[in-house]
Motif scaffolding. Structure first.
Motif, mmCIF file in Angstrom:
data_model
loop_
_atom_site.group_PDB
_atom_site.id
_atom_site.type_symbol
_atom_site.label_atom_id
_atom_site.label_comp_id
_atom_site.label_asym_id
_atom_site.label_seq_id
_atom_site.Cartn_x
_atom_site.Cartn_y
_atom_site.Cartn_z
ATOM 1 N N THR A 68 0.848 -1.191 0.000
ATOM 2 C CA THR A 68 0.000 0.000 0.000
ATOM 3 C C THR A 68 0.881 1.236 0.000
ATOM 4 O O THR A 68 2.050 1.175 0.382
ATOM 5 C CB THR A 68 -0.890 0.045 1.265
ATOM 6 N N ARG A 127 -5.097 9.533 1.831
ATOM 7 C CA ARG A 127 -5.818 8.336 1.430
ATOM 8 C C ARG A 127 -4.787 7.230 1.175
ATOM 9 O O ARG A 127 -3.593 7.518 1.006
ATOM 10 C CB ARG A 127 -6.630 8.575 0.143
ATOM 11 N N ARG A 178 -3.640 3.875 -1.178
ATOM 12 C CA ARG A 178 -3.803 3.191 -2.462
ATOM 13 C C ARG A 178 -3.165 1.807 -2.297
ATOM 14 O O ARG A 178 -2.110 1.671 -1.679
ATOM 15 C CB ARG A 178 -3.060 4.015 -3.517
ATOM 16 N N TRP A 179 -3.841 0.791 -2.827
ATOM 17 C CA TRP A 179 -3.340 -0.584 -2.739
ATOM 18 C C TRP A 179 -2.793 -0.978 -4.101
ATOM 19 O O TRP A 179 -3.535 -0.956 -5.088
ATOM 20 C CB TRP A 179 -4.498 -1.502 -2.302
ATOM 21 N N ARG A 204 -12.668 -0.811 3.246
ATOM 22 C CA ARG A 204 -11.694 -0.464 2.205
ATOM 23 C C ARG A 204 -12.377 0.158 0.990
ATOM 24 O O ARG A 204 -11.930 1.187 0.461
ATOM 25 C CB ARG A 204 -10.918 -1.706 1.756
ATOM 26 N N ASP A 206 -11.129 3.790 0.472
ATOM 27 C CA ASP A 206 -10.085 3.942 -0.552
ATOM 28 C C ASP A 206 -10.671 4.153 -1.938
ATOM 29 O O ASP A 206 -10.110 4.881 -2.740
ATOM 30 C CB ASP A 206 -9.186 2.690 -0.614
ATOM 31 N N GLU A 207 -11.768 3.482 -2.233
ATOM 32 C CA GLU A 207 -12.262 3.537 -3.607
ATOM 33 C C GLU A 207 -13.392 4.551 -3.756
ATOM 34 O O GLU A 207 -13.720 4.941 -4.868
ATOM 35 C CB GLU A 207 -12.707 2.144 -4.068
ATOM 36 N N ARG A 240 -3.657 -4.295 2.835
ATOM 37 C CA ARG A 240 -4.495 -3.134 3.149
ATOM 38 C C ARG A 240 -5.532 -3.499 4.220
ATOM 39 O O ARG A 240 -5.841 -2.685 5.107
ATOM 40 C CB ARG A 240 -5.189 -2.641 1.862
#
Ligand code: GPK
Length: 839
Positions: free
Chosen positions: A206, A217, A219-220, A348, A352-353, A395
């Motif tokens: 990540t 934020r 990101r994976w 998640r 995240d998205e 993550r």
């Protein structure tokens, strides 16, 4: 949506539509049409399987009309929906069940007869989707039936295993496993929806970045990506138009071909990625109630959970619902901890998205999930090593740490710094090695936690989840399991169904409490006579099956004493066998003994790696071999092991039972559901005070139930005071004789080593206390034998058992889930034809 269609009778004037009509002539025409255009055969060349497929497609057409209409209404209305997440759905054959729920069983039977075909033979051709191990998977299937029958919008989400639970062969008395190739001849009940495929990430690392508002934020960056392809199966309710969806996910490589590798001349390398991706959903893990810390299993769990949640987000976007309403659109149920990673995955996706902040995301997550616990056995509680977890889901581990940190802060706030308590509640087990505790994640991430029987829920709160109960008692509740009367009475026992319906009408099929009305006939000689006749015919049927599959001939007038379920030490099939040996010895000692003739029937699979369970199967078959061929015994005792227990093979069994064996060590069987299937079909139960046995006994009346054995409290107390199993053996000559015979090779052609591990276990440790429960069990079985001789009394008890089983319909259980946990309402579906009332 769907053009209006004629229903019901053919009239001379109008012609029914071939895809929806249910008149006999229409069904015949549609069937032959499907034989021609789907199977590409004409009758002279068609095999039984072709005929099965033609009939399956004929039924499927009638389902599709309801399915498409249901989907249209749910979409239009944006209905609140249950999402039932389960690693297992043990659906059983679809054809017969769909005929019942469509209400066209009789018409189809007549149509087949007129075409000189036997519906029973065609039904037997269906390969069942064995996508589950036992009770937990079958419960999910019963619940889907009830959800559709109660018109509750539902999506079942799971895995489309290419190979389900293995087929069991018995060779020389041992279990042999064979791959279950259920998809070999095609599956007419599913429709692939590649247009709704999703990507699932694994591994990697990540990194932090800033969003448009300058907030941090994560990101994976994954190491690999796998595609999830949904396969949908319609789940029709009983005599309603609701057809819900079971959506199972298959893993595929994102590009089925790696062209770069191909161009480098590496053809095998190019195909390699496809092979490894598809391994993900290849095979169901065949362990029941023991977890194995295997990476592939964690991959399966995360894969289907991520597919399911992404699918729900897609549905929300399509219905133009804001993500803040996720918990209002979906009630997501976690069927045990297998899908518990959903708590971290929803976080998640939102964080995240979809760029949400922690607090709102966490509130939505907790309001979304409910968690059902199915066992107290410590070996079944899933925990994943941090090493494995972080390498696969880096993550999610970060998110879990954050959840844990915030949770333990609250714990400190409420209870102060009690390090013992904090260690016990933590989502991370640090006792020896470090593990993520999935049950803890499920508890913290859900707004409701339920057990599956009154005793089980009580024990959860007092033992396994005590610390969580003390922290948030309001989350805990009980929902006692149930089973669907459509499959387990109507489809399995048509004769009993007709008798009941002829007395009280057919309302009981939808409202099982109504079956109570047959109580007035419990002592009616005419009714008793018919009841007995039906039981006998069902026993003759099973006697034929046993002869066909095992070569053993049994007497349908003997008492059919049946134990069918997974083979497990806690379920104590070996206690049942000790009774068989005891009866055998009694007859041998007194060859003229006038005992109640019995047929002991066993069936069930053992996990391939569970050595003692496999040895128990060998013991059953070894005892059977000696007993069945002994001329002194004759028809007074038979022992049979029916191979390959599955939903299909079980359906004739429950209706043929006189006695249902529910003999687990008290406190170990969370609920049991076979116990319900037997009692509904008029079997009497011999059982311990365990799981739902307690509630069944309360419902049918203590006088109509054969109770024996230690209570949960006794078990605990005995364990504390020091349990010495060998003492029971030394002091009980009958027990000693039976054990000595097993040890001395009496049942193993003189081989003393074969059963030694089992004998040593019983005499030294006996973790499930067979030695303590042996004599009470034998005495209770003696009561059973006595009672069976009083035909009228037995029949009355049998009728009262069926009459009082109303509570154990899965419809009741699902109503409770809807009210207490999911807060969902029915959404009735009308077909276009019904709405407009025209033809
Ligand atoms: C419980 F934990 C588990 C499991 O992994 N598999 C399974 O079949 C069963 N169960 C319980 O053993 C039964 O008592 C119960 O009736 C059934 O789940 C459904 O709740």
């Amino acid at each position: 949506i769907q053009e209006p269609q004629l229903q019901g009778q053919d009239t001379g004037m109008q012609c029914e539509d071939d895809r929806t009509g249910i008149g006999v002539e229409t069904l015949k025409r549609a069937f032959l049409d499907n034989l021609f255009y789907v199977q590409g055969k004409f009758p002279a060349l068609a095999t039984k399987h072709d005929y099965y497929m033609a009939l399956a497609y004929t039924v499927r057409d009638r389902l599709l009309q309801r399915w498409v209409n249901t989907a249209a209404i749910y979409t239009q209305q944006g209905s609140r929906t249950v999402a039932y997440l389960s690693a297992e759905f043990l659906m059983g054959p679809h054809l017969g069940n769909n005929l019942i729920n469509l209400g066209i069983y009789n018409q189809v039977q007549q149509a087949m007869t007129e075409l000189k075909l036997d519906l029973k033979e065609l039904l037997a051709k269906e390969e069942e989707p064995g996508l589950g191990n036992g009770g937990l998977g079958r419960l999910a299937a019963c619940y889907l039936d009830s959800l559709a029958s109660l018109e509750i919008p539902t999506l079942g989400y799971g895995i489309r295993y290419e190979f389900g639970i293995f087929d069991q062969l018995i060779r020389n008395g041992w279990q042999v496993e064979k791959t279950d190739k259920w998809l070999r001849y095609g599956n007419p009940w599913e429709i692939a929806r590649p247009e709704w495929a999703v990507s699932v990430k694994f591994g990697g690392r990540t990194e932090a970045h800033k969003n448009a508002q300058g907030r941090y934020r994560v990101r994976w960056i994954p190491h690999k990506v796998v595609l999830g392809i949904p396969y949908d199966t319609p789940i029709l309710g009983y005599k309603v138009n609701t057809a819900n969806t079971l959506r199972l996910w298959k893993a595929e490589a994102p590009e089925s071909f790696d062209f770069e590798a191909f161009n480098r001349g590496n053809y095998y390398g190019a195909v390699d990625q496809k092979v490894t991706s598809e391994n993900l959903t290849k095979v169901l893990y065949p362990n029941d109630e023991t977890y194995e810390g295997k990476q592939l299993r964690l991959e399966q769990q995360y894969f289907f959970v991520s597919c399911a949640l992404q699918d729900m987000l897609r549905i929300m976007l399509r219905q133009k619902l804001p993500l803040e309403q996720f918990h209002e659109k979906f009630a997501v149920q976690l069927n045990d901890t297998h899908p518990a990673i959903a708590v971290a995955e929803l976080m998640r996706l939102l964080l995240d998205e979809h760029d949400m902040d922690w607090e709102p995301a966490w509130e939505i997550t907790q309001k979304t999930f409910g968690y059902t616990n199915h066992t107290l056995l410590p070996e079944a509680l899933e925990k994943w090593s941090l090493k494995l977890f972080s390498s696969l889901l880096p993550r999610h581990l970060e998110i879990i740490y954050e959840i844990n940190w915030r949770f333990l802060e609250q714990v400190r706030h409420k209870f102060g710094t009690d390090e013992g308590r904090i260690g016990r509640l933590s989502l991370i087990d640090e006792n020896d090695g470090k593990f993520v505790r999935m049950a803890h994640l499920a508890c913290v991430g859900s707004h409701k936690i339920n057990g599956v029987a009154a005793l089980h829920s009580e024990l959860l709160q007092k033992t396994t989840l005590l610390d969580f109960y003390e922290f948030f008692p309001e989350k805990f509740t009980n929902i006692t399991n149930g089973v669907t009367p459509r499959r387990w009475i109507v489809l399995s026992n048509p004769k009993l169904t007709n008798l009941i319906t002829s007395c009280i009408g057919d309302n009981w099929i939808k409202h099982l409490e109504d079956v109570q009305r047959i109580e007035t006939y419990a002592e009616d000689p005419g009714f008793q006579q018919e009841w007995q006749q039906i039981k006998r015919e069902n026993k003759v049927n099973v006697a034929e099956i046993l002869l066909d599959r095992t070569g053993v001939k049994v007497d349908p007038d003997s008492l059919f004493d049946i134990q069918v379920k997974r083979i497990h030490q806690y379920k104590r099939q070996h206690l049942n066998i000790l009774h068989a040996i005891t009866l055998y010895n009694q007859i041998k000692q007194n060859p003229n003994l006038d005992i109640t003739p019995r047929t002991l029937i066993f069936a069930g699979k053992a996990a391939p790696g569970y050595y003692i369970a496999k040895l128990i199967i060998k013991l059953i078959n070894s005892v059977a071999e000696v007993v069945n061929k002994d001329p002194d015994i004759g028809d007074r005792l038979k022992v049979v092991f029916l191979p390959d227990y599955n939903v299909k093979n079980s359906q004739p069994i429950y209706p043929a039972a006189d006695l249902s064996e529910q003999i687990s060590t008290a406190g170990k069987e969370a609920s049991g559901t076979g116990n319900m299937k037997f009692a509904m079909n008029g079997a009497l139960t011999i059982g311990t005070l365990d799981g739902t046995n307690i509630e069944i006994r309360n419902a049918v009346g203590a006088e109509n139930f054969f109770l024996f054995g230690l209570t949960t409290e006794d078990v605990g107390a005995l364990r504390l005071t020091g349990y010495r199993p060998r003492e029971y053996y030394k002091e009980n000559p009958q027990l000693k004789q039976a054990i000595d015979q097993i040890a001395s090779g009496y049942f193993s052609h003189g081989d003393r080593s074969l059963f030694k591990p089992l004998v040593d276990l019983l005499l030294d440790k006996d973790p499930f206390m067979l030695m303590a429960d042996y004599q009470p069990y034998i005495d209770c079985q003696q009561q059973v034998s006595q009672t069976y001789r009083d035909r009228d009394r037995w029949l009355q008890m049998s009728i009262l058992n069926t009459a009082r089983m109303g509570k154990f319909s899965s419809d009741r259980a699902i109503r409770e889930y809807c009210q207490q946990i999911w807060k969902v309402q029915p959404v009735p579906v009308q077909l276009a034809a019904e709405k407009t009332g025209d033809g």
